[in-house]
Motif scaffolding. Structure first.
Motif, PDB file in Angstrom:
ATOM      1  N   ALA A  23       9.648  17.538   7.959  1.00 38.65           N
ATOM      2  CA  ALA A  23       9.940  15.737   7.643  1.00 38.65           C
ATOM      3  C   ALA A  23       9.304  14.657   8.705  1.00 38.65           C
ATOM      4  O   ALA A  23      10.101  14.430   9.323  1.00 38.65           O
ATOM      5  CB  ALA A  23      11.243  15.392   6.719  1.00 38.65           C
ATOM      6  N   THR A  24       7.992  15.457   8.960  1.00 35.78           N
ATOM      7  CA  THR A  24       7.362  15.390   9.919  1.00 35.78           C
ATOM      8  C   THR A  24       6.668  14.169  10.058  1.00 35.78           C
ATOM      9  O   THR A  24       5.909  13.411  10.743  1.00 35.78           O
ATOM     10  CB  THR A  24       6.834  15.914  11.003  1.00 35.78           C
ATOM     11  OG1 THR A  24       5.611  16.961  10.216  1.00 35.78           O
ATOM     12  CG2 THR A  24       7.366  17.677  11.286  1.00 35.78           C
ATOM     13  N   GLY A  25       6.759  13.009   8.946  1.00 42.36           N
ATOM     14  CA  GLY A  25       5.895  12.009   8.385  1.00 42.36           C
ATOM     15  C   GLY A  25       4.754  12.086   8.068  1.00 42.36           C
ATOM     16  O   GLY A  25       3.043  13.248   8.000  1.00 42.36           O
ATOM     17  N   ARG A  26       3.807  11.264   7.518  1.00 40.59           N
ATOM     18  CA  ARG A  26       2.743  11.417   7.243  1.00 40.59           C
ATOM     19  C   ARG A  26       1.259   9.416   8.118  1.00 40.59           C
ATOM     20  O   ARG A  26       2.419   9.051   7.904  1.00 40.59           O
ATOM     21  CB  ARG A  26       1.745  11.275   5.942  1.00 40.59           C
ATOM     22  CG  ARG A  26       2.587  12.262   4.623  1.00 40.59           C
ATOM     23  CD  ARG A  26       2.923  11.420   3.619  1.00 40.59           C
ATOM     24  NE  ARG A  26       1.511  11.073   3.074  1.00 40.59           N
ATOM     25  CZ  ARG A  26       0.953  11.423   1.953  1.00 40.59           C
ATOM     26  NH1 ARG A  26       0.575  13.205   2.312  1.00 40.59           N
ATOM     27  NH2 ARG A  26      -0.458  10.966   1.783  1.00 40.59           N
ATOM     28  N   PHE A  40       0.011  -6.533  10.297  1.00 39.52           N
ATOM     29  CA  PHE A  40       0.412  -5.581   9.200  1.00 39.52           C
ATOM     30  C   PHE A  40       2.330  -5.452   9.588  1.00 39.52           C
ATOM     31  O   PHE A  40       2.667  -5.380  10.566  1.00 39.52           O
ATOM     32  CB  PHE A  40       0.344  -3.659  10.008  1.00 39.52           C
ATOM     33  CG  PHE A  40       0.540  -2.767   9.209  1.00 39.52           C
ATOM     34  CD1 PHE A  40       1.159  -2.912   7.682  1.00 39.52           C
ATOM     35  CD2 PHE A  40       0.791  -1.528   9.811  1.00 39.52           C
ATOM     36  CE1 PHE A  40       1.284  -1.697   7.344  1.00 39.52           C
ATOM     37  CE2 PHE A  40       1.484  -0.345   9.700  1.00 39.52           C
ATOM     38  CZ  PHE A  40       1.308  -0.838   7.779  1.00 39.52           C
ATOM     39  N   TRP A  45       0.374  -4.377   3.690  1.00 42.87           N
ATOM     40  CA  TRP A  45       1.679  -3.720   3.156  1.00 42.87           C
ATOM     41  C   TRP A  45       1.149  -2.624   2.562  1.00 42.87           C
ATOM     42  O   TRP A  45      -0.034  -2.610   2.515  1.00 42.87           O
ATOM     43  CB  TRP A  45       3.096  -4.172   2.648  1.00 42.87           C
ATOM     44  CG  TRP A  45       3.602  -5.745   2.723  1.00 42.87           C
ATOM     45  CD1 TRP A  45       3.376  -7.083   2.541  1.00 42.87           C
ATOM     46  CD2 TRP A  45       4.642  -6.150   3.994  1.00 42.87           C
ATOM     47  NE1 TRP A  45       3.905  -8.198   3.246  1.00 42.87           N
ATOM     48  CE2 TRP A  45       5.245  -7.427   4.425  1.00 42.87           C
ATOM     49  CE3 TRP A  45       5.421  -4.714   4.545  1.00 42.87           C
ATOM     50  CZ2 TRP A  45       5.854  -7.688   5.003  1.00 42.87           C
ATOM     51  CZ3 TRP A  45       6.626  -5.682   5.656  1.00 42.87           C
ATOM     52  CH2 TRP A  45       6.600  -6.522   5.311  1.00 42.87           C
ATOM     53  N   SER A  46       2.071  -1.836   3.436  1.00 44.52           N
ATOM     54  CA  SER A  46       1.265  -0.252   2.540  1.00 44.52           C
ATOM     55  C   SER A  46       2.139   0.180   1.159  1.00 44.52           C
ATOM     56  O   SER A  46       1.148   1.170   0.238  1.00 44.52           O
ATOM     57  CB  SER A  46       1.383   1.192   3.860  1.00 44.52           C
ATOM     58  OG  SER A  46       2.813   0.963   3.599  1.00 44.52           O
ATOM     59  N   CYS A  50       7.797  -0.909  -2.234  1.00 48.18           N
ATOM     60  CA  CYS A  50       8.278  -1.793  -1.237  1.00 48.18           C
ATOM     61  C   CYS A  50       8.458  -3.209  -1.084  1.00 48.18           C
ATOM     62  O   CYS A  50       9.906  -4.144  -1.025  1.00 48.18           O
ATOM     63  CB  CYS A  50       8.514  -0.782   0.167  1.00 48.18           C
ATOM     64  SG  CYS A  50       8.135   0.764   0.034  1.00 48.18           S
ATOM     65  N   ASP A  51       7.680  -3.410  -1.110  1.00 45.96           N
ATOM     66  CA  ASP A  51       7.705  -4.851  -0.584  1.00 45.96           C
ATOM     67  C   ASP A  51       6.985  -5.935  -1.432  1.00 45.96           C
ATOM     68  O   ASP A  51       6.657  -7.026  -1.307  1.00 45.96           O
ATOM     69  CB  ASP A  51       6.834  -4.936   0.845  1.00 45.96           C
ATOM     70  CG  ASP A  51       7.033  -4.060   2.074  1.00 45.96           C
ATOM     71  OD1 ASP A  51       8.419  -4.383   2.503  1.00 45.96           O
ATOM     72  OD2 ASP A  51       6.418  -3.382   2.121  1.00 45.96           O
ATOM     73  N   ARG A 146       1.235  13.848  10.091  1.00 45.25           N
ATOM     74  CA  ARG A 146       1.258  13.460  11.278  1.00 45.25           C
ATOM     75  C   ARG A 146       1.424  14.535  11.762  1.00 45.25           C
ATOM     76  O   ARG A 146       0.077  14.796  13.397  1.00 45.25           O
ATOM     77  CB  ARG A 146       3.034  12.091  11.957  1.00 45.25           C
ATOM     78  CG  ARG A 146       3.008  12.200  12.857  1.00 45.25           C
ATOM     79  CD  ARG A 146       4.342  11.599  13.155  1.00 45.25           C
ATOM     80  NE  ARG A 146       4.739  10.587  12.167  1.00 45.25           N
ATOM     81  CZ  ARG A 146       4.844   9.340  12.545  1.00 45.25           C
ATOM     82  NH1 ARG A 146       4.759   8.933  13.759  1.00 45.25           N
ATOM     83  NH2 ARG A 146       5.459   8.597  11.546  1.00 45.25           N
ATOM     84  N   SER A 147       2.176  15.495  11.771  1.00 43.60           N
ATOM     85  CA  SER A 147       1.509  16.680  12.572  1.00 43.60           C
ATOM     86  C   SER A 147       1.343  17.857  11.830  1.00 43.60           C
ATOM     87  O   SER A 147       1.263  17.496  10.779  1.00 43.60           O
ATOM     88  CB  SER A 147       3.592  17.080  12.366  1.00 43.60           C
ATOM     89  OG  SER A 147       3.322  18.738  12.894  1.00 43.60           O
ATOM     90  N   LEU A 149       1.961  20.838  12.424  1.00 39.12           N
ATOM     91  CA  LEU A 149       3.051  22.110  11.698  1.00 39.12           C
ATOM     92  C   LEU A 149       2.397  22.801  10.356  1.00 39.12           C
ATOM     93  O   LEU A 149       2.781  24.065  10.170  1.00 39.12           O
ATOM     94  CB  LEU A 149       4.451  21.468  12.186  1.00 39.12           C
ATOM     95  CG  LEU A 149       4.861  21.543  13.495  1.00 39.12           C
ATOM     96  CD1 LEU A 149       6.355  21.403  13.033  1.00 39.12           C
ATOM     97  CD2 LEU A 149       5.283  23.205  13.287  1.00 39.12           C
TER      98      LEU A 149
END
Ligand SMILES: Cc1cc2nc3c(=O)[nH]c(=O)nc-3n(C[C@H](O)[C@H](O)[C@H](O)COP(=O)(O)OP(=O)(O)OC[C@H]3O[C@@H](n4cnc5c(N)ncnc54)[C@H](O)[C@@H]3O)c2cc1C
Length: 168
Positions: A23-26, A40, A45-46, A50-51, A146-147, A149
């Motif tokens: 769960a190291t994100g994007r 931003f 917004w991305s 959500c928005d 993001r990672s 791994l």
């Protein structure tokens, strides 16, 4: 352990598990035009899920290329009938143009020069000197892990529902 994972944590602790969730994100790929970072979260917004609700019935822009841009723009019709797709100088296949036209989504392919406003996004300025007034802009230019791994472990990434075929 057969078929599982052994994880060595920074503090020296070892864990064993059959399944491992990374769960190291994007990280979203971000537009380069001036003003992006300032707005931003303040009109830019991305994620329309959500928005989008906060901007229902307002003037919206979608920024994206290829299938991702087209799907993002069509998705925004859930919130407003006034949607324009910005491609920032990327072309659009004629079949997609027709799909957008039928759904009353306008297209602007001009390069974006700047995002502007006072405390929130109000206008998008283009390289040809024209300006577009919008209450919000949603973008999807793809995303990356993001990672490092997952790649190190040889994981294959599944496509995000908005990613086009050129994204990772
Ligand atoms: C402007 C904005 C608005 C949003 N609004 C909403 C909303 O209204 N509703 C909603 O549901 N979602 C929203 N999201 C999306 C939401 O923020 C993300 O979907 C969510 O944060 C993803 O969570 P995650 O845990 O997968 O990843 P992340 O939140 O990115 O967390 C990953 C974590 O892993 C850590 N990490 C990375 N590599 C390593 C490593 N090697 N070792 C140890 N740790 C590591 C990072 O430091 C980070 O803390 C929004 C996002 C943005 C940018």
């Amino acid at each position: 352990m057969a078929g599982g994972f052994r994880v060595l944590l920074g503090g020296g602790e070892q864990l064993s598990t059959q399944k491992l969730v990374l769960a190291t994100g994007r990280c979203d790929r971000l537009p380069e035009a001036k003003g992006f970072r300032r707005f931003f979260g303040k009109g830019i917004w991305s994620c329309p899920l959500c928005d989008g609700w906060e901007y229902r019935g307002q003037r919206l822009a979608a920024l994206g290329y290829g299938d991702a841009g087209v799907e993002l723009a069509l998705g925004l019709l859930s919130w407003s009938t006034d949607v324009i797709l910005l491609t920032d100088s990327n072309g659009i296949p004629s079949a997609d143009r027709e799909r957008l036209r039928i759904n009353c989504v306008h297209v602007n392919t001009q390069p974006i020069a700047r995002f502007a406003g006072e405390s929130v996004l109000q206008t998008i300025d283009f390289a040809d000197g024209t300006t577009l007034e919008r209450s919000a802009l949603f973008f999807h230019l793809g995303a990356e892990q993001r990672s490092p791994l997952p790649k190190k472990f040889g994981c294959h990434e599944r496509r995000h529902f908005l990613d086009d075929q050129t994204s990772t």
